[in-house]
Design an enzyme around this catalytic site. Structure first.
Site, PDB file in Angstrom:
ATOM      1  N   LYS A 152     -16.651  -8.229   6.978  1.00  0.00           N
ATOM      2  CA  LYS A 152     -16.153  -9.096   8.057  1.00  0.00           C
ATOM      3  C   LYS A 152     -15.555  -8.229   9.153  1.00  0.00           C
ATOM      4  O   LYS A 152     -15.013  -7.158   8.864  1.00  0.00           O
ATOM      5  CB  LYS A 152     -15.071 -10.033   7.513  1.00  0.00           C
ATOM      6  CG  LYS A 152     -15.655 -11.234   6.796  1.00  0.00           C
ATOM      7  CD  LYS A 152     -14.629 -12.328   6.629  1.00  0.00           C
ATOM      8  CE  LYS A 152     -13.854 -12.119   5.352  1.00  0.00           C
ATOM      9  NZ  LYS A 152     -12.775 -13.079   5.151  1.00  0.00           N
TER      10      LYS A 152
ATOM     11  N   HIS B 252       0.845  -1.212   0.000  1.00  0.00           N
ATOM     12  CA  HIS B 252       0.000   0.000   0.000  1.00  0.00           C
ATOM     13  C   HIS B 252       0.877   1.257   0.000  1.00  0.00           C
ATOM     14  O   HIS B 252       0.621   2.208  -0.728  1.00  0.00           O
ATOM     15  CB  HIS B 252      -0.884   0.049   1.259  1.00  0.00           C
ATOM     16  CG  HIS B 252      -1.934  -1.013   1.341  1.00  0.00           C
ATOM     17  ND1 HIS B 252      -2.148  -1.762   2.473  1.00  0.00           N
ATOM     18  CD2 HIS B 252      -2.866  -1.423   0.445  1.00  0.00           C
ATOM     19  CE1 HIS B 252      -3.155  -2.599   2.265  1.00  0.00           C
ATOM     20  NE2 HIS B 252      -3.605  -2.413   1.042  1.00  0.00           N
TER      21      HIS B 252
ATOM     22  N   SER C 142      -2.969  -7.658   2.972  1.00  0.00           N
ATOM     23  CA  SER C 142      -3.299  -7.503   4.394  1.00  0.00           C
ATOM     24  C   SER C 142      -3.769  -8.839   4.975  1.00  0.00           C
ATOM     25  O   SER C 142      -3.440  -9.187   6.106  1.00  0.00           O
ATOM     26  CB  SER C 142      -4.405  -6.461   4.579  1.00  0.00           C
ATOM     27  OG  SER C 142      -3.982  -5.213   4.124  1.00  0.00           O
TER      28      SER C 142
ATOM     29  N   ARG D 226      -1.698  -6.018  -8.366  1.00  0.00           N
ATOM     30  CA  ARG D 226      -0.450  -6.724  -8.086  1.00  0.00           C
ATOM     31  C   ARG D 226      -0.190  -7.815  -9.108  1.00  0.00           C
ATOM     32  O   ARG D 226       0.944  -8.106  -9.461  1.00  0.00           O
ATOM     33  CB  ARG D 226      -0.499  -7.368  -6.689  1.00  0.00           C
ATOM     34  CG  ARG D 226      -0.527  -6.385  -5.558  1.00  0.00           C
ATOM     35  CD  ARG D 226      -0.990  -7.045  -4.284  1.00  0.00           C
ATOM     36  NE  ARG D 226      -2.358  -7.534  -4.434  1.00  0.00           N
ATOM     37  CZ  ARG D 226      -3.110  -7.981  -3.454  1.00  0.00           C
ATOM     38  NH1 ARG D 226      -2.607  -8.068  -2.234  1.00  0.00           N
ATOM     39  NH2 ARG D 226      -4.346  -8.375  -3.672  1.00  0.00           N
TER      40      ARG D 226
END
Ligand code: PNS
Length: 160
Positions: free
Chosen positions: A43, A19, A130, A92
């Site tokens: 979530k 990031h 993450s 990515r």
């Protein structure tokens, strides 16, 4: 020419070096870059919205044109509120492409005046997410080099 304001939205649970690499690239291209942290995730996040924004603020201090903010609801509504012209997202690998393509086209349908711009983080971060960082940290593995030092410490204290 008018200033170009870009919004870099995400969950940032927590911010990774991937990031940060994208923030550095975005800060070079755009006049202002607003890192927008999604407040309510589907979530339960590991870090609260406050913790996620606090960490981001600390690790983006070096860029005077970077701001960290919270948002909720539709991203395009937030983009309009902030008078931004661009949504910045990182890709990515090819596996990111389908989801990102769908989101970009949905956002374009919702607000045709906003462009999504994709940038690639450095290839050394191409596998860093993450979710994997959280998993490795929760299982006691080393995460140095994947997230800023400050986040390593926060993760350690969170999972112990
Ligand atoms: O880092 P993430 O979790 O991949 O970020 C996803 C995010 C926050 C960019 C996306 O979930 C989002 O924009 N949510 C806000 C709600 C919204 O606008 N949904 C429609 C998007 S097409």
């Amino acid at each position: 020419m008018r200033d170009v304001i870009a919004i870099y939205p995400g969950s940032f649970d927590p911010v990774t070096n991937g990031h940060l690499d994208l923030i550095a690239r975005g800060a070079r291209i755009f006049d202002r870059l607003i890192v927008a942290v999604l407040q309510n995730l589907d979530k339960a996040p590991l870090f609260s919205a406050r913790e996620r924004t606090d960490m981001l603020r600390q690790v983006t201090q070096e860029w005077s044109n970077v701001e960290v903010d919270l948002f909720d609801g539709l991203l395009v509504d937030y983009v309009r509120r902030r008078h931004a012209q661009v949504i910045l997202r990182g890709i990515r690998a090819i596996s990111d492409y389908e989801y990102e393509f769908q989101m970009a086209l949905m956002n374009r349908r919702l607000e045709p005046g906003v462009e999504t711009v994709f940038m690639m983080p450095a290839e050394k971060y191409s596998y860093v997410s993450s979710r994997l960082v959280r998993e490795v940290a929760q299982l006691g593995g080393p995460i140095d080099g994947l997230v800023p030092a400050l986040v390593v410490e926060k993760l350690k204290s969170k999972v112990h």
